[in-house]
Every structure is written in C-alpha cells, then in structure tokens.
Design a protein around this motif. Structure first.
Motif, PDB file in Angstrom:
ATOM      1  N   LEU A 115      -6.621   5.040  -1.728  1.00 48.39           N
ATOM      2  CA  LEU A 115      -5.424   5.590  -1.769  1.00 48.39           C
ATOM      3  C   LEU A 115      -4.220   4.913  -2.281  1.00 48.39           C
ATOM      4  N   SER A 116      -4.434   3.745  -2.358  1.00 49.03           N
ATOM      5  CA  SER A 116      -3.300   2.851  -2.695  1.00 49.03           C
ATOM      6  C   SER A 116      -2.916   2.802  -4.723  1.00 49.03           C
ATOM      7  N   ALA A 117      -5.304   2.678  -5.062  1.00 47.89           N
ATOM      8  CA  ALA A 117      -5.354   2.634  -6.180  1.00 47.89           C
ATOM      9  C   ALA A 117      -4.464   3.844  -6.952  1.00 47.89           C
ATOM     10  N   MET A 118      -4.579   5.297  -6.341  1.00 45.77           N
ATOM     11  CA  MET A 118      -4.211   6.877  -6.796  1.00 45.77           C
ATOM     12  C   MET A 118      -2.476   6.360  -6.749  1.00 45.77           C
ATOM     13  N   ALA A 119      -1.535   5.246  -5.679  1.00 47.45           N
ATOM     14  CA  ALA A 119      -0.290   5.346  -6.158  1.00 47.45           C
ATOM     15  C   ALA A 119      -0.029   4.442  -7.117  1.00 47.45           C
ATOM     16  N   PRO A 210      -2.714  -1.885   0.866  1.00 45.34           N
ATOM     17  CA  PRO A 210      -3.180  -0.912   0.656  1.00 45.34           C
ATOM     18  C   PRO A 210      -1.282  -0.196   0.923  1.00 45.34           C
ATOM     19  N   VAL A 211      -1.424  -0.578   2.065  1.00 43.85           N
ATOM     20  CA  VAL A 211       0.285   0.330   2.559  1.00 43.85           C
ATOM     21  C   VAL A 211       1.111  -0.647   1.578  1.00 43.85           C
ATOM     22  N   CYS A 212       1.479  -1.397   1.854  1.00 46.23           N
ATOM     23  CA  CYS A 212       2.300  -2.415   1.221  1.00 46.23           C
ATOM     24  C   CYS A 212       2.640  -1.877  -0.728  1.00 46.23           C
ATOM     25  N   GLY A 213       0.735  -1.871  -0.777  1.00 46.07           N
ATOM     26  CA  GLY A 213       0.745  -1.103  -2.499  1.00 46.07           C
ATOM     27  C   GLY A 213       1.551  -0.171  -2.538  1.00 46.07           C
ATOM     28  N   ILE A 214       1.223   0.920  -1.680  1.00 51.10           N
ATOM     29  CA  ILE A 214       1.686   1.716  -1.372  1.00 51.10           C
ATOM     30  C   ILE A 214       2.882   2.379  -1.703  1.00 51.10           C
TER      31      ILE A 214
END
Length: 305
Positions: A115-119, A210-214
């Motif tokens: 999900l982070s990569a998709m963001a 991941p959360v910070c990346g999104i």
C-alpha cells in the motif's frame, strides 16, 4: 503456577466465534462466503491484469501483488476458523499456532508495504508525470516488492523465534479467533521483556515507515492537485487515488480499531471481532473497490470473462 516449557506445550485454545449454537451455521456461511469472494475476486483481478497488456503498468503490478497478498492473508486465518466452527473444537496445536502467527505477520506487513509502494507510485504519477516512466521502471517496482517481502519475512521470523524461547502456563486460552503474536506473548510465564521490546520496535519503525510514506505521498499529491488550474484536471488527478485511499482507510482503520478497542474496552469478544475484520474486510472489499471504480480493470474483466 505450573510452568510448561516449549516442548511440553501441546496447543492453545482459541475463542469461539459464537456461543449461540443456532448462529453457528449462519456465521459459518457468512465467513465462507466472504472467503470465497476474497479468493475469487482477487484471483480475477490478478488474471485480468496479466491478461490485458494495457494493464502492464506499475500501478497494476502493485495491485496484482496486493491481491495475491490478500488471498494469502485470508487463507492464513479463515479456513482454520471455519474448521473450528464446523468441528466445534477450538484447539490449535503449538506448531500450528506459531506457524499462523508467522504467516499473519508476513502477509499483514506485506499488505502495508505494498500500500505504501502504491502511494509512492501515485505520488510520482501526479507530482512528476514527465519523469514517471523513468522513475517507476520495472526494476524499481520489482525491487520494492522484493524488499517488502524480505523485510516482512525477517520481521515475522524474529517474532516467531522469540516465541520459541518462551515457557507457557497451564492457562493457554487465546482471546481471539486466530493466533496473534501479542496475545500469545501474554500467555507466557517466562520473561517477555525482549519480546515486548521487539514488538514496540517493529510497530514503531517497520510499521511506521509505510504509514509515514503514505502520509507524505498524499501531502505532496494534495499540494500538486491544488495547484492545477482547472476543476476537471483536479478531479482527474485525484480520481486515480480514490481506490487506493479507500483500501488504505479500510486496512489501517480496522487495524486502528483493534488497538483502540483493546486499550479502552474490557470486552475481549469485541476486540476479537475487530481483529477478524482487520484480516477479512479489506481483503474482501479490494476487488469491488478496484473493479467498480476503475474503467481499465472493468474492461479487462469483461474481456477475461
């Protein structure tokens, strides 16, 4: 209190999905239906993306990996729960419980990283459209998936190996419908300080990245969209993110609900239900969200069917 070492523990007892015998068949049918929808729906998404050359892009590459991970995460928990409902036997072996813990950690973490990569993919597409093809090349996409898988496996193996060092008491009832690392640690009678430190570290670092990346990606996306002059341009740019935002909201919303419920609610059943929703609902809704809101996916599904 009598202690059992790791070789003496025969198994654990999981919480009953429902205590009302009249509802068992209904609950069994409900979760079986959700599992079949999850598997068939995500499998159709994977087949459609591989079948249609127009969908061989980074966004759909990540989507196909997300669909595969969703199938694996649901398969890790739901079939075992259905067997417990059918046999009315809530026991799970020691090896089976630790295996389930490991796979839940792997696929839940992998879901989060994808999900982070998709963001990030949406960020590059909207904020750097002219360099999109250069930045989001096939090598980077494969590297992101492999790195996510490697990190998820290492994290899960560390937690599982640490669980092997624990001694357990005679009370081996887990207040969830599946084995979860935190609940298993709570049953231990030996020192769990290192286990808890590892959980806090993994949650804050490996879970926080991941959360910070999104969040960072969408801050940049919103900033870029607001600079677009035309309303139609803003709508077109942001519409590409709606499906991803919906999945992110479901995944992290249910996960956040689990921790809030466990912290402020005394009802272990409410926490157990939310924990099950965390590993069922986002995975079931993923095919609907992407097929109903995406013309390319709908077109590919029509061709496939």
């Amino acid at each position: 209190m009598e202690l059992r070492n790791k070789t003496g523990v025969s198994g654990f007892l999981l919480m009953e999905v429902t205590e009302d015998p009249k509802l068992q068949s209904l609950v069994f049918s409900l979760f079986l239906s959700m599992y079949l929808v999850t598997v068939l729906g995500n499998l159709l998404i994977i087949l459609a993306i591989n079948y249609d050359p127009h969908l061989h892009t980074p966004m759909y590459f990540f989507l196909s990996n997300l669909s595969f991970t969703d199938i694996c995460l649901s398969t890790t928990t739901i079939p075992k729960m259905l067997m417990h409902i059918h046999t009315q036997n809530q026991s799970i072996s020691y090896a089976g419980c630790l295996t389930q813990v490991c796979f839940v950690l792997v696929f839940a973490s992998l879901d989060s990283y994808i999900l982070s990569a998709m963001a990030y993919d949406r960020y590059v597409a909207i904020c750097h459209p002219l360099r999109y093809a250069v930045i989001m090349n096939s090598r980077l996409c494969c590297l992101l998936i492999l790195l996510s898988l490697f990190t998820s496996i290492v994290d899960a193996l560390l937690h599982s190996l640490m669980l092997l060092q624990l001694s357990f008491c005679t009370d081996l009832e887990i207040p969830l419908f599946f084995c979860e690392v935190v609940q298993v640690i709570k049953l231990a009678c030996s020192d769990t300080l290192i286990n808890n430190i590892l959980i806090y570290f993994a949650s804050s670092i490996l879970g926080g990245i991941p959360v910070c990346g999104i969040i960072f990606s969408y801050i940049q996306i919103v900033s870029s969209v607001l600079r677009i002059a035309s309303v139609s341009g803003k709508y077109k740019a942001f519409s590409t993110c709606v499906s991803h935002l919906s999945i992110v909201s479901l995944f992290y919303g249910t996960a956040f609900g689990v921790y809030v419920s466990s912290a402020f609610s005394n009802s272990s059943r409410n926490t157990a239900v939310l924990s099950m929703m965390y590993t069922v609902v986002p995975q079931t809704m993923n095919p609907f969200i992407y097929s109903l809101r995406n013309r390319d996916v709908k077109g590919a599904l029509r061709k496939l069917v």
